[in-house]
Write a protein that holds these residues in place. Structure first.
Motif, PDB file in Angstrom:
ATOM      1  N   GLY A  94       0.910  -1.173   0.092  1.00 17.13           N
ATOM      2  CA  GLY A  94      -0.233   0.053   0.097  1.00 17.13           C
ATOM      3  C   GLY A  94       0.918   1.389   0.009  1.00 17.13           C
ATOM      4  N   THR A  95       1.279   1.621  -1.208  1.00 18.91           N
ATOM      5  CA  THR A  95       1.909   2.751  -1.298  1.00 18.91           C
ATOM      6  C   THR A  95       1.291   4.330  -1.073  1.00 18.91           C
ATOM      7  OG1 THR A  95       3.360   1.506  -3.100  1.00 18.91           O
ATOM      8  CG2 THR A  95       3.642   4.039  -2.796  1.00 18.91           C
ATOM      9  N   ALA A  96       0.250   4.420  -1.536  1.00 18.98           N
ATOM     10  CA  ALA A  96      -0.745   5.579  -1.853  1.00 18.98           C
ATOM     11  C   ALA A  96       0.264   6.681  -2.288  1.00 18.98           C
ATOM     12  CB  ALA A  96      -0.910   6.014  -0.200  1.00 18.98           C
ATOM     13  N   ILE A  97       0.774   7.681  -1.811  1.00 14.12           N
ATOM     14  CA  ILE A  97       1.472   8.478  -2.683  1.00 14.12           C
ATOM     15  C   ILE A  97       2.885   8.491  -2.245  1.00 14.12           C
ATOM     16  CG2 ILE A  97      -0.549  10.314  -2.814  1.00 14.12           C
ATOM     17  CD1 ILE A  97       0.747  11.998  -0.441  1.00 14.12           C
ATOM     18  N   GLY A  98       3.334   7.639  -1.373  1.00  6.90           N
ATOM     19  CA  GLY A  98       4.663   7.463  -1.342  1.00  6.90           C
ATOM     20  C   GLY A  98       5.312   7.854   0.028  1.00  6.90           C
ATOM     21  N   TYR A  99       4.508   8.317   0.786  1.00  8.98           N
ATOM     22  CA  TYR A  99       4.716   8.877   2.221  1.00  8.98           C
ATOM     23  C   TYR A  99       5.496   8.115   3.218  1.00  8.98           C
ATOM     24  CZ  TYR A  99       4.376  11.910   6.362  1.00  8.98           C
ATOM     25  OH  TYR A  99       4.870  12.682   7.617  1.00  8.98           O
ATOM     26  N   ILE A 105      14.026   2.986  -3.482  1.00 13.17           N
ATOM     27  CA  ILE A 105      12.707   2.641  -3.182  1.00 13.17           C
ATOM     28  C   ILE A 105      12.188   2.144  -4.553  1.00 13.17           C
ATOM     29  CG2 ILE A 105      10.355   3.233  -2.887  1.00 13.17           C
ATOM     30  CD1 ILE A 105      11.539   5.501  -1.152  1.00 13.17           C
ATOM     31  N   GLU A 106      11.821   0.882  -4.806  1.00 12.76           N
ATOM     32  CA  GLU A 106      11.159   0.188  -5.956  1.00 12.76           C
ATOM     33  C   GLU A 106       9.537   0.276  -5.855  1.00 12.76           C
ATOM     34  OE1 GLU A 106      11.633  -3.827  -8.564  1.00 12.76           O
ATOM     35  OE2 GLU A 106      12.137  -3.858  -6.372  1.00 12.76           O
ATOM     36  N   LEU A 107       8.822   0.627  -6.637  1.00 10.33           N
ATOM     37  CA  LEU A 107       7.721   0.701  -6.551  1.00 10.33           C
ATOM     38  C   LEU A 107       6.913  -0.254  -7.725  1.00 10.33           C
ATOM     39  CD1 LEU A 107       5.309   3.890  -6.286  1.00 10.33           C
ATOM     40  CD2 LEU A 107       4.560   1.777  -7.601  1.00 10.33           C
ATOM     41  N   LEU A 108       6.047  -1.093  -7.283  1.00 10.26           N
ATOM     42  CA  LEU A 108       5.343  -2.206  -8.025  1.00 10.26           C
ATOM     43  C   LEU A 108       4.086  -1.825  -8.267  1.00 10.26           C
ATOM     44  CD1 LEU A 108       7.263  -5.388  -7.063  1.00 10.26           C
ATOM     45  CD2 LEU A 108       7.932  -4.133  -8.838  1.00 10.26           C
ATOM     46  N   GLN A 109       3.749  -1.635  -9.259  1.00  7.24           N
ATOM     47  CA  GLN A 109       2.081  -1.229  -9.421  1.00  7.24           C
ATOM     48  C   GLN A 109       1.407  -2.544  -9.817  1.00  7.24           C
ATOM     49  OE1 GLN A 109      -0.048  -0.721 -12.622  1.00  7.24           O
ATOM     50  NE2 GLN A 109      -1.572  -0.668 -10.932  1.00  7.24           N
ATOM     51  N   GLY A 110       0.024  -2.809  -9.140  1.00  4.74           N
ATOM     52  CA  GLY A 110      -0.523  -3.859  -9.537  1.00  4.74           C
ATOM     53  C   GLY A 110      -1.229  -4.692  -8.275  1.00  4.74           C
ATOM     54  N   ASP A 111      -1.967  -5.493  -8.592  1.00  7.33           N
ATOM     55  CA  ASP A 111      -2.689  -6.146  -7.287  1.00  7.33           C
ATOM     56  C   ASP A 111      -1.803  -6.939  -6.151  1.00  7.33           C
ATOM     57  OD1 ASP A 111      -4.195  -8.787  -6.037  1.00  7.33           O
ATOM     58  OD2 ASP A 111      -5.533  -6.889  -6.097  1.00  7.33           O
ATOM     59  N   ALA A 112      -1.617  -6.325  -4.851  1.00  6.06           N
ATOM     60  CA  ALA A 112      -0.882  -6.838  -3.918  1.00  6.06           C
ATOM     61  C   ALA A 112      -0.896  -8.520  -3.690  1.00  6.06           C
ATOM     62  CB  ALA A 112      -1.046  -6.225  -2.682  1.00  6.06           C
ATOM     63  N   GLY A 113      -2.147  -8.942  -3.986  1.00  9.79           N
ATOM     64  CA  GLY A 113      -2.251 -10.420  -3.401  1.00  9.79           C
ATOM     65  C   GLY A 113      -1.823 -11.089  -4.718  1.00  9.79           C
ATOM     66  N   SER A 123      -3.435   1.294  -7.296  1.00  8.70           N
ATOM     67  CA  SER A 123      -4.001   2.177  -7.956  1.00  8.70           C
ATOM     68  C   SER A 123      -2.685   2.933  -9.169  1.00  8.70           C
ATOM     69  CB  SER A 123      -4.622   3.450  -7.181  1.00  8.70           C
ATOM     70  OG  SER A 123      -4.459   4.541  -8.097  1.00  8.70           O
ATOM     71  N   GLU A 124      -2.972   2.810 -10.429  1.00  9.47           N
ATOM     72  CA  GLU A 124      -1.833   3.328 -11.402  1.00  9.47           C
ATOM     73  C   GLU A 124      -1.831   4.985 -11.185  1.00  9.47           C
ATOM     74  OE1 GLU A 124      -3.020   2.751 -15.649  1.00  9.47           O
ATOM     75  OE2 GLU A 124      -3.291   0.579 -15.144  1.00  9.47           O
ATOM     76  N   GLU A 125      -3.005   5.605 -10.965  1.00  9.44           N
ATOM     77  CA  GLU A 125      -2.866   7.017 -10.517  1.00  9.44           C
ATOM     78  C   GLU A 125      -2.047   7.383  -9.460  1.00  9.44           C
ATOM     79  OE1 GLU A 125      -5.703  11.005  -9.606  1.00  9.44           O
ATOM     80  OE2 GLU A 125      -6.862   8.941 -10.197  1.00  9.44           O
ATOM     81  N   ARG A 126      -2.110   6.743  -8.325  1.00  7.45           N
ATOM     82  CA  ARG A 126      -1.533   6.885  -6.850  1.00  7.45           C
ATOM     83  C   ARG A 126       0.023   6.373  -7.063  1.00  7.45           C
ATOM     84  NH1 ARG A 126      -5.533   5.550  -1.898  1.00  7.45           N
ATOM     85  NH2 ARG A 126      -6.674   7.456  -2.129  1.00  7.45           N
ATOM     86  N   ALA A 127       0.051   5.272  -8.022  1.00 10.43           N
ATOM     87  CA  ALA A 127       1.498   5.069  -8.337  1.00 10.43           C
ATOM     88  C   ALA A 127       2.335   5.991  -9.106  1.00 10.43           C
ATOM     89  CB  ALA A 127       1.692   3.450  -9.007  1.00 10.43           C
ATOM     90  N   ALA A 128       1.818   6.507 -10.052  1.00  3.89           N
ATOM     91  CA  ALA A 128       2.474   7.742 -10.669  1.00  3.89           C
ATOM     92  C   ALA A 128       2.649   8.791  -9.864  1.00  3.89           C
ATOM     93  CB  ALA A 128       1.402   7.969 -11.957  1.00  3.89           C
ATOM     94  N   LEU A 129       1.719   9.221  -9.054  1.00  4.29           N
ATOM     95  CA  LEU A 129       1.850  10.311  -8.207  1.00  4.29           C
ATOM     96  C   LEU A 129       2.999   9.899  -7.039  1.00  4.29           C
ATOM     97  CD1 LEU A 129       1.000  13.040  -7.315  1.00  4.29           C
ATOM     98  CD2 LEU A 129      -0.669  12.154  -5.753  1.00  4.29           C
ATOM     99  N   ALA A 130       3.083   8.728  -6.630  1.00  4.22           N
ATOM    100  CA  ALA A 130       4.126   8.417  -5.716  1.00  4.22           C
ATOM    101  C   ALA A 130       5.468   8.613  -6.117  1.00  4.22           C
ATOM    102  CB  ALA A 130       3.749   7.075  -5.119  1.00  4.22           C
ATOM    103  N   ARG A 131       5.632   7.937  -7.485  1.00  2.00           N
ATOM    104  CA  ARG A 131       6.965   7.943  -8.329  1.00  2.00           C
ATOM    105  C   ARG A 131       7.496   9.382  -8.310  1.00  2.00           C
ATOM    106  NH1 ARG A 131       4.648   3.499 -11.371  1.00  2.00           N
ATOM    107  NH2 ARG A 131       5.682   1.648 -11.040  1.00  2.00           N
TER     108      ARG A 131
END
Length: 212
Positions: free
Chosen positions: A53-58, A99-107, A79-87
């Motif tokens: 759960g990245t949200a905005i990367g905080y 920090i490596e951010l992976l976008q997709g379903d965590a499960g 969320s693709e939108e939040r992942a982009a904002l976090a990046r």
């Protein structure tokens, strides 16, 4: 007030993220819960961190800034939108290369990762906490710590007030998570009521017969 001893530029970035989260109703770890969260990170100084759960990367930035000097964070966001904002936020920090951010379903992503992680922070879909806990087990070091946010969910999980109908499934599953982590072989779990409730589950080595 931002809890960090890093540069003034980084502190300003965190304040900007806090303001953005408040204005746009993005859930980040709140100030009261943050104090416990940071105290645990600074005590353990983890080296390899997994965040669900990245949200905005905080919180990913807090983990990178307060972990070990060589801390690396893998963070998962649906969320693709939040992942982009976090990046975008992370790219402006001193920790972008850690920090490596992976976008997709965590499960699904959890079944594709390779460990070992010595610290896991869970702050995603509350109804999936039990599933996340089970899926991260093969990825953990023997002394790993798992921190889960919002486990008391507005006071409904361990309080006397009945949860509104729309929250009942979440409350039920969070109770299951607390029950699971409180009795799982090889774990000691402590619940901190500050914020919206943090469950800190510390793993210790067990003999194979203890896990049966």
């Amino acid at each position: 007030m931002t809890d960090t001893s890093d540069t003034s530029e980084f502190a300003a970035l965190l304040r900007e993220m806090e303001s953005y989260a408040a204005e746009h109703h993005v859930p980040i770890i709140n100030e009261n819960g943050r104090k416990v969260f940071l105290s645990v990170i600074r005590e353990l100084r983890p080296h390899r961190v997994l965040e669900i759960g990245t949200a905005i990367g905080y919180s990913a930035l807090l983990l990178a800034a307060n972990g070990a000097e060589d801390a690396r964070v893998t963070t998962l966001e649906l969320s693709e939108e939040r992942a982009a904002l976090a990046r975008a936020f992370i790219a402006r920090s001193p920790y972008a290369d850690r920090i490596e951010l992976l976008q997709g379903d965590a499960g699904e992503l959890l079944t594709e990762l390779t460990g070992k992680y010595d610290f896991v922070f869970i702050d995603a879909a509350k109804g999936q906490y039990v599933d996340y806990f089970e899926k991260i087990q093969p990825l953990l070091t023997e002394d790993a710590t798992i921190v889960a946010d919002n486990v008391l969910f507005r006071g409904y999980v361990m309080g006397t007030e009945k949860a509104p109908r729309r929250y009942r499934t979440i409350v039920k599953r969070l109770r299951q998570y607390i029950e699971l982590t409180s009795h799982a072989a090889g774990y000691t779990t402590e619940i901190f009521a500050r914020g919206d409730g943090l469950a800190v589950s510390r793993r210790h080595a067990v003999h194979p017969e203890d896990e049966r």
